[in-house]
Write a protein that holds these residues in place. Structure first.
Motif, PDB file in Angstrom:
ATOM      1  N   VAL A  61       0.850  -1.191   0.000  1.00 48.57           N
ATOM      2  CA  VAL A  61       0.000   0.000   0.000  1.00 48.57           C
ATOM      3  C   VAL A  61       0.885   1.240   0.000  1.00 48.57           C
ATOM      4  N   SER A  62       0.587   2.195  -0.894  1.00 48.68           N
ATOM      5  CA  SER A  62       1.368   3.426  -0.977  1.00 48.68           C
ATOM      6  C   SER A  62       0.970   4.382   0.141  1.00 48.68           C
ATOM      7  N   LYS A  63       1.711   5.477   0.278  1.00 51.85           N
ATOM      8  CA  LYS A  63       1.431   6.467   1.317  1.00 51.85           C
ATOM      9  C   LYS A  63       0.061   7.114   1.146  1.00 51.85           C
ATOM     10  N   ILE A  64      -0.428   7.142  -0.094  1.00 49.11           N
ATOM     11  CA  ILE A  64      -1.750   7.750  -0.329  1.00 49.11           C
ATOM     12  C   ILE A  64      -2.865   6.711  -0.281  1.00 49.11           C
ATOM     13  N   GLY A  65      -2.508   5.478   0.102  1.00 49.64           N
ATOM     14  CA  GLY A  65      -3.515   4.455   0.302  1.00 49.64           C
ATOM     15  C   GLY A  65      -3.838   3.590  -0.898  1.00 49.64           C
ATOM     16  N   LYS A  66      -3.078   3.704  -1.986  1.00 43.72           N
ATOM     17  CA  LYS A  66      -3.328   2.885  -3.167  1.00 43.72           C
ATOM     18  C   LYS A  66      -2.672   1.515  -2.987  1.00 43.72           C
ATOM     19  N   GLU A  67      -3.451   0.461  -3.190  1.00 43.73           N
ATOM     20  CA  GLU A  67      -2.952  -0.898  -2.997  1.00 43.73           C
ATOM     21  C   GLU A  67      -2.616  -1.549  -4.330  1.00 43.73           C
ATOM     22  N   ALA A  68      -1.522  -2.309  -4.351  1.00 42.44           N
ATOM     23  CA  ALA A  68      -1.120  -3.044  -5.544  1.00 42.44           C
ATOM     24  C   ALA A  68      -0.790  -4.476  -5.160  1.00 42.44           C
ATOM     25  N   THR A  69      -1.200  -5.418  -5.997  1.00 42.85           N
ATOM     26  CA  THR A  69      -0.878  -6.824  -5.780  1.00 42.85           C
ATOM     27  C   THR A  69       0.491  -7.128  -6.369  1.00 42.85           C
ATOM     28  N   LEU A  70       1.383  -7.656  -5.546  1.00 47.08           N
ATOM     29  CA  LEU A  70       2.730  -7.991  -6.007  1.00 47.08           C
ATOM     30  C   LEU A  70       2.792  -9.391  -6.596  1.00 47.08           C
ATOM     31  N   GLY A  71       1.982 -10.282  -6.079  1.00 49.50           N
ATOM     32  CA  GLY A  71       2.010 -11.636  -6.589  1.00 49.50           C
ATOM     33  C   GLY A  71       1.093 -12.556  -5.817  1.00 49.50           C
ATOM     34  N   ILE A  72       0.855 -13.722  -6.406  1.00 49.93           N
ATOM     35  CA  ILE A  72       0.065 -14.765  -5.770  1.00 49.93           C
ATOM     36  C   ILE A  72       0.924 -16.018  -5.728  1.00 49.93           C
ATOM     37  N   LEU A  73       1.161 -16.526  -4.523  1.00 47.60           N
ATOM     38  CA  LEU A  73       2.052 -17.664  -4.331  1.00 47.60           C
ATOM     39  C   LEU A  73       1.262 -18.912  -3.968  1.00 47.60           C
ATOM     40  N   SER A  74       1.842 -20.069  -4.304  1.00 53.26           N
ATOM     41  CA  SER A  74       1.163 -21.341  -4.088  1.00 53.26           C
ATOM     42  C   SER A  74       2.034 -22.299  -3.275  1.00 53.26           C
ATOM     43  N   GLU A  75       1.545 -23.504  -3.112  1.00 52.09           N
ATOM     44  CA  GLU A  75       2.227 -24.550  -2.348  1.00 52.09           C
ATOM     45  C   GLU A  75       3.674 -24.740  -2.816  1.00 52.09           C
ATOM     46  N   GLY A  76       4.587 -24.825  -1.832  1.00 55.08           N
ATOM     47  CA  GLY A  76       6.000 -25.037  -2.140  1.00 55.08           C
ATOM     48  C   GLY A  76       6.796 -23.762  -2.293  1.00 55.08           C
ATOM     49  N   GLU A  77       6.163 -22.610  -2.058  1.00 59.67           N
ATOM     50  CA  GLU A  77       6.866 -21.335  -2.207  1.00 59.67           C
ATOM     51  C   GLU A  77       7.064 -20.666  -0.848  1.00 59.67           C
ATOM     52  N   PHE A  78       8.105 -19.827  -0.769  1.00 55.66           N
ATOM     53  CA  PHE A  78       8.431 -19.075   0.436  1.00 55.66           C
ATOM     54  C   PHE A  78       7.982 -17.629   0.285  1.00 55.66           C
ATOM     55  N   PHE A  79       7.755 -16.971   1.420  1.00 56.13           N
ATOM     56  CA  PHE A  79       7.545 -15.520   1.409  1.00 56.13           C
ATOM     57  C   PHE A  79       7.897 -14.963   2.778  1.00 56.13           C
ATOM     58  N   GLY A  80       8.073 -13.652   2.821  1.00 53.67           N
ATOM     59  CA  GLY A  80       8.432 -13.001   4.076  1.00 53.67           C
ATOM     60  C   GLY A  80       9.894 -13.119   4.430  1.00 53.67           C
ATOM     61  N   GLU A  81      10.750 -13.369   3.399  1.00 53.71           N
ATOM     62  CA  GLU A  81      12.178 -13.608   3.657  1.00 53.71           C
ATOM     63  C   GLU A  81      12.997 -12.329   3.789  1.00 53.71           C
ATOM     64  N   GLY A  82      12.364 -11.165   3.695  1.00 55.69           N
ATOM     65  CA  GLY A  82      13.101  -9.902   3.760  1.00 55.69           C
ATOM     66  C   GLY A  82      13.938  -9.739   5.013  1.00 55.69           C
ATOM     67  N   GLY A  83      13.463 -10.298   6.129  1.00 48.60           N
ATOM     68  CA  GLY A  83      14.201 -10.186   7.381  1.00 48.60           C
ATOM     69  C   GLY A  83      15.568 -10.836   7.327  1.00 48.60           C
ATOM     70  N   LEU A  84      15.739 -11.836   6.463  1.00 53.44           N
ATOM     71  CA  LEU A  84      17.038 -12.494   6.328  1.00 53.44           C
ATOM     72  C   LEU A  84      18.070 -11.567   5.711  1.00 53.44           C
ATOM     73  N   ALA A  85      17.591 -10.554   4.978  1.00 53.47           N
ATOM     74  CA  ALA A  85      18.487  -9.607   4.308  1.00 53.47           C
ATOM     75  C   ALA A  85      18.624  -8.299   5.086  1.00 53.47           C
ATOM     76  N   GLY A  86      18.120  -8.291   6.315  1.00 55.37           N
ATOM     77  CA  GLY A  86      18.294  -7.113   7.166  1.00 55.37           C
ATOM     78  C   GLY A  86      17.078  -6.223   7.313  1.00 55.37           C
ATOM     79  N   GLN A  87      15.978  -6.547   6.640  1.00 55.32           N
ATOM     80  CA  GLN A  87      14.769  -5.740   6.808  1.00 55.32           C
ATOM     81  C   GLN A  87      14.218  -5.940   8.219  1.00 55.32           C
ATOM     82  N   ARG A  88      13.957  -4.844   8.889  1.00 58.93           N
ATOM     83  CA  ARG A  88      13.411  -4.934  10.238  1.00 58.93           C
ATOM     84  C   ARG A  88      11.888  -4.985  10.221  1.00 58.93           C
TER      85      ARG A  88
END
Length: 223
Positions: A61-88
Motif C-alpha cells: 500500500v502506498s502512502k496515499i492508500g493505493k494498494e497493488a498486488t505484487l504476486g500470488i504464491l502457491s504450495e511449495g513457495e516461500f515468502f516473508g524472507e526480507g528479514g534475512l536480508a536485514g529488513q526490520r
C-alpha cells in the motif's frame, strides 16, 4: 567432493518440506482461513513462511492508500524472507486467498537451516533468483506491453502454464479487481478482455473456477 551430476540428483530428490520438519525449535505450523491477514506492512520482519497448502496474496500500500498486488504464491513457495536480508519491518502485506497451512520459521532457525544443509540453501537461493527474474519480467511487461497482453500473461502464470503441459483450473476464483491491480488497469478493461478471451475460446468458466487454455499464449506472442 560430489560430481555435478550427483549434486544435481541430490537437489532433485531433496524435499524442503521434509527437511524443514527436522530443524527443531523455531518453527510451527499455522493455519489461516480464507481472506485472513497473515502479516501487515510495517509488522516486524522476524520470520519466513513456507506454503504447505493454499494460495497467498502479497500486496503493498502506498502512502496515499493505493494498494497493488505484487504476486500470488502457491504450495511449495516461500515468502516473508526480507528479514534475512536485514529488513526490520515488513515491506508489504500477505493474506490467505484460500484456507492455508503454512510453516512459520523464525529468522534465527531459518539462518541455521540454511547453514546446516547446503542443498536446501542452494534451492532457496535458486527460488529467490527465479522470483527476482519474475519481478523483472513483470516490470518489463508493465512498461512495454498492452494491458491485454499483461492480462493474458498473468492468467497463464496463475494457471502454471508449462508445468504440467495441460490446462489447470485457477483456484481460487480471482476477482477482476485483483487482476486489474496486478496489471495496472481498470476493472472494466479486465472485464472487456475476459469476455473477449472467453469468446475466442482461450478461457472458460466452470463450477470449479476459471480454466485457462494454452491457446491464450497467442495473445502474448502476437505483435
Amino acid at each position: 567432493m560430489a560430481s555435478p551430476s550427483n549434486s544435481a540428483k541430490k537437489q532433485f530428490n531433496f524435499d524442503p518440506r521434509k527437511f524443514l520438519a527436522t530443524i527443531g525449535e523455531g518453527r510451527k505450523v499455522v493455519a489461516f482461513p480464507k481472506k485472513q491477514t497473515i502479516f501487515t506492512q510495517g509488522d516486524a520482519a522476524d520470520s519466513v513462511f513456507y506454503i504447505q497448502q493454499g494460495k497467498v496474496r502479497l500486496s503493498v500500500v502506498s502512502k496515499i492508500g493505493k494498494e497493488a498486488t505484487l504476486g500470488i504464491l502457491s504450495e511449495g513457495e516461500f515468502f516473508g524472507e526480507g528479514g534475512l536480508a536485514g529488513q526490520r519491518l515488513r515491506m508489504g502485506s500477505a493474506a490467505a486467498m484460500t484456507d492455508c497451512e503454512l510453516l512459520q520459521i523464525d529468522k534465527k532457525a531459518m539462518m541455521l537451516a540454511l547453514h546446516r544443509e547446503h542443498t536446501f540453501s542452494d534451492l532457496f537461493v535458486a527460488y529467490l533468483l527465479a522470483r527476482n527474474i519474475r519481478y523483472e519480467e513483470d516490470l518489463v511487461d508493465q512498461l512495454f506491453n498492452s494491458s491485454e497482453k499483461r492480462l493474458a500473461r498473468i492468467l497463464l502464470l496463475l494457471a502454471h502454464f508449462g508445468k504440467e503441459g495441460v490446462p489447470e483450473t485457477v483456484i481460487p476464483k480471482i476477482s477482476q479487481e485483483t487482476l486489474a491491480e496486478m496489471i495496472g488497469t481498470t476493472r472494466s478493461r479486465v472485464s472487456f478482455f475476459m469476455n473477449r478471451f472467453r469468446k475466442l475460446g482461450f478461457v472458460n468458466y466452470g463450477e470449479s473456477g476459471l480454466q485457462v487454455h494454452s491457446s491464450l499464449l497467442n495473445i502474448v506472442l502476437h505483435d
